[in-house]
Design an enzyme around this catalytic site. Structure first.
Site, PDB file in Angstrom:
ATOM      1  CE  LYS A  15      -0.858   5.736   7.794  1.00  0.00           C
ATOM      2  NZ  LYS A  15      -0.547   5.131   6.501  1.00  0.00           N
ATOM      3  CG  ASP A  41       5.580   3.623   1.887  1.00  0.00           C
ATOM      4  OD1 ASP A  41       5.593   4.231   2.984  1.00  0.00           O
ATOM      5  OD2 ASP A  41       4.567   3.530   1.179  1.00  0.00           O
ATOM      6  CG  PHE A  84      -1.818   1.246   1.225  1.00  0.00           C
ATOM      7  CD1 PHE A  84      -2.978   1.273   0.459  1.00  0.00           C
ATOM      8  CD2 PHE A  84      -1.474   2.385   1.938  1.00  0.00           C
ATOM      9  CE1 PHE A  84      -3.779   2.407   0.422  1.00  0.00           C
ATOM     10  CE2 PHE A  84      -2.276   3.523   1.909  1.00  0.00           C
ATOM     11  CZ  PHE A  84      -3.428   3.532   1.142  1.00  0.00           C
TER      12      PHE A  84
HETATM   13  C1  PLP Z   1      -0.814   5.407   5.124  1.00  0.00           C
HETATM   14  C2  PLP Z   1       0.222   4.989   4.158  1.00  0.00           C
HETATM   15  C3  PLP Z   1       0.466   5.724   2.996  1.00  0.00           C
HETATM   16  C4  PLP Z   1      -0.390   6.895   2.578  1.00  0.00           C
HETATM   17  O1  PLP Z   1      -0.303   7.949   3.481  1.00  0.00           O
HETATM   18  P1  PLP Z   1      -1.356   9.168   3.377  1.00  0.00           P
HETATM   19  O2  PLP Z   1      -0.838  10.155   4.389  1.00  0.00           O
HETATM   20  O3  PLP Z   1      -2.696   8.620   3.720  1.00  0.00           O
HETATM   21  O4  PLP Z   1      -1.296   9.682   1.996  1.00  0.00           O
HETATM   22  C5  PLP Z   1       1.502   5.320   2.168  1.00  0.00           C
HETATM   23  N1  PLP Z   1       2.261   4.256   2.490  1.00  0.00           N
HETATM   24  C6  PLP Z   1       2.064   3.534   3.588  1.00  0.00           C
HETATM   25  C7  PLP Z   1       2.958   2.381   3.891  1.00  0.00           C
HETATM   26  C8  PLP Z   1       1.025   3.862   4.463  1.00  0.00           C
HETATM   27  O5  PLP Z   1       0.814   3.122   5.542  1.00  0.00           O
END
Ligand code: PLP
Length: 397
Positions: free
Chosen positions: A249, A220, A135
């Site tokens: 986050k 990520d 994701f």
């Molecule tokens: C939550 C998340 C995102 C997206 O972050 P947003 O601030 O909602 O755009 C991208 N990568 C990972 C691994 C995430 O957990």
């Protein structure tokens, strides 16, 4: 005063119907506890989805926000601001990186990483390989990078230049490397995908493969960075250093902030005009993030996260032993742990979450696979015990 259900109705009337919300309107939070508009209390093991890592309204963060809000709230990135510089210095001093680009979310951080990887790759190098089950966000490019087709459906055609390798299969990944490949993008531990860690030897294999083919490795760490796994950044524990890392986050404990970090050589591909963000590195968000870093890096804080993570894992493993018919395994790192439901019990996942909500524990069900435990890192062992009791009751119901 309006009550909870009136607020819920008002919200459901005017907000776009994009979230499967529980019937609750939150008004206040402190530490690991949230209060709704009807005065009910909840133990929060979602933490804004790994955002409020220091808990709700942490005094140091709130004080930093307040102080900065009285000094300077915003100027354009046509000018420097002191909190943004100090934050970038701190992030570089505590990671492999030499330079930082600030933005406002995880998706934006990944967009920045994708753009940097393409620019650094040079002409005709644009393809990014990501993993099945991953994701990476909800913008079109990050949806395209996301390795779950349910996020693509209805939004096709997807932007070009993204392919997905089967999870855990190094040879499958290598087969996708072609003349246009510029990078591999992965989460060291898939959060939304069901709290699924990538084995260290798999990650080392990906690193080695990237070196061999001249590809950039992008981690990520939007969900697992910022102390969540028991180190400031997850890669530190894995014996693998990426070329680019993305954060968001937990970075500013609830203020919207994202960051994309890289070493000098890769970062040099960006020159004035390459990329920009109006709000990126906003002084208030940066001041909050500085307070977060200061707290996370204080002596013993991260050691305690590892200790409490181990305590949570031990408790969850006891549940797996007691309910082997429903529970499969526990997996995760530090204070991101997944209680994986047995295949035949997974349809019950949402009902367990609903039941826990009624009992006063907030948890969510990730990837239709695992109950995800991502409490604030300041959680106490007593709060962990209470959460485990409620989970057991919800499973027995
Ligand atoms: C939550 C998340 C995102 C997206 O972050 P947003 O601030 O909602 O755009 C991208 N990568 C990972 C691994 C995430 O957990």
């Amino acid at each position: 005063m309006t009550n909870n259900s009136e607020w819920n109705q008002r919200g459901n009337r005017v907000l776009m119907n994009t979230y499967g919300r529980l019937p609750v309107t939150m008004v206040r939070g402190s530490g690991c506890v949230l209060h709704d508009a009807g005065g009910r209390e909840y133990l929060d093991f979602v933490a804004g989805i790994a955002v409020c890592n220091l808990g709700h309204c942490h005094p140091a963060v709130s004080a930093a926000i307040q102080a900065q809000a009285e000094k300077l709230v915003h100027v354009s990135n046509l000018y420097h601001t002191t909190p943004q510089i100090e934050l970038a210095e701190q992030l570089c001093a505590n990671s492999f990186a030499d330079r930082v680009f600030f933005c406002n979310s995880g998706a934006e951080a990944n967009e920045a990483a994708i753009k940097l990887a393409r620019k650094a790759g040079g002409e005709d190098k644009y393809e990014i390989i990501s993993l099945a089950g991953s994701f990476h966000g909800r913008t079109l490019a990050t949806v395209a990078a996301t390795g779950q087709s349910k996020f693509h459906e209805g939004f096709e055609p997807m932007p070009a230049g993204f392919v997905h390798a089967p999870f855990g299969d190094l040879e499958g990944l290598e087969r996708l490397v072609g003349p246009h490949t510029c990078a591999v993008l992965c989460e060291p531990l898939q959060g939304e995908g069901g709290v699924r860690p990538l084995a260290p030897e798999y990650l080392r294999g990906i690193r080695e493969l990237c070196h061999r083919h001249g590809l950039l490795l992008i981690f990520d760490e939007v969900q697992v960075g910022m102390g969540r796994t028991g180190s400031l950044l997850a890669y530190e524990q894995l014996g693998v250093t990426p070329d680019i890392i993305t954060l968001a986050k937990g970075l500013a404990n609830g203020l919207p902030m994202g960051a994309m970090l890289a070493g000098e050589e890769v970062a040099a591909a960006f020159t004035p005009g390459s990329h920009a963000s109006t709000f990126g590195g906003n002084p208030v968000a940066a001041a909050a993030a500085l307070a977060v870093l200061d707290t996370l890096l204080a002596p013993d804080f991260l050691a305690e996260v590892r200790d409490k993570g181990a305590y949570l894992v031990a408790g969850l493993n006891e549940l797996v032993q007691r309910y082997p018919d429903r529970l499969q395994e526990v997996r995760g790192m530090g204070l991101i742990q997944g209680l994986v439901l047995r295949e035949e019990f997974r349809d019950q996942g949402p009902a367990v979450v609903q039941n826990l909500f009624e009992r006063g524990l907030l948890l969510n069900f990730a990837g239709h696979t695992a109950l995800r435990f991502i409490p604030p890192l300041v959680v106490s062992k007593t709060e962990i015990d209470r959460a485990l009791e409620m989970v057991e009751e919800a499973l027995l119901r």
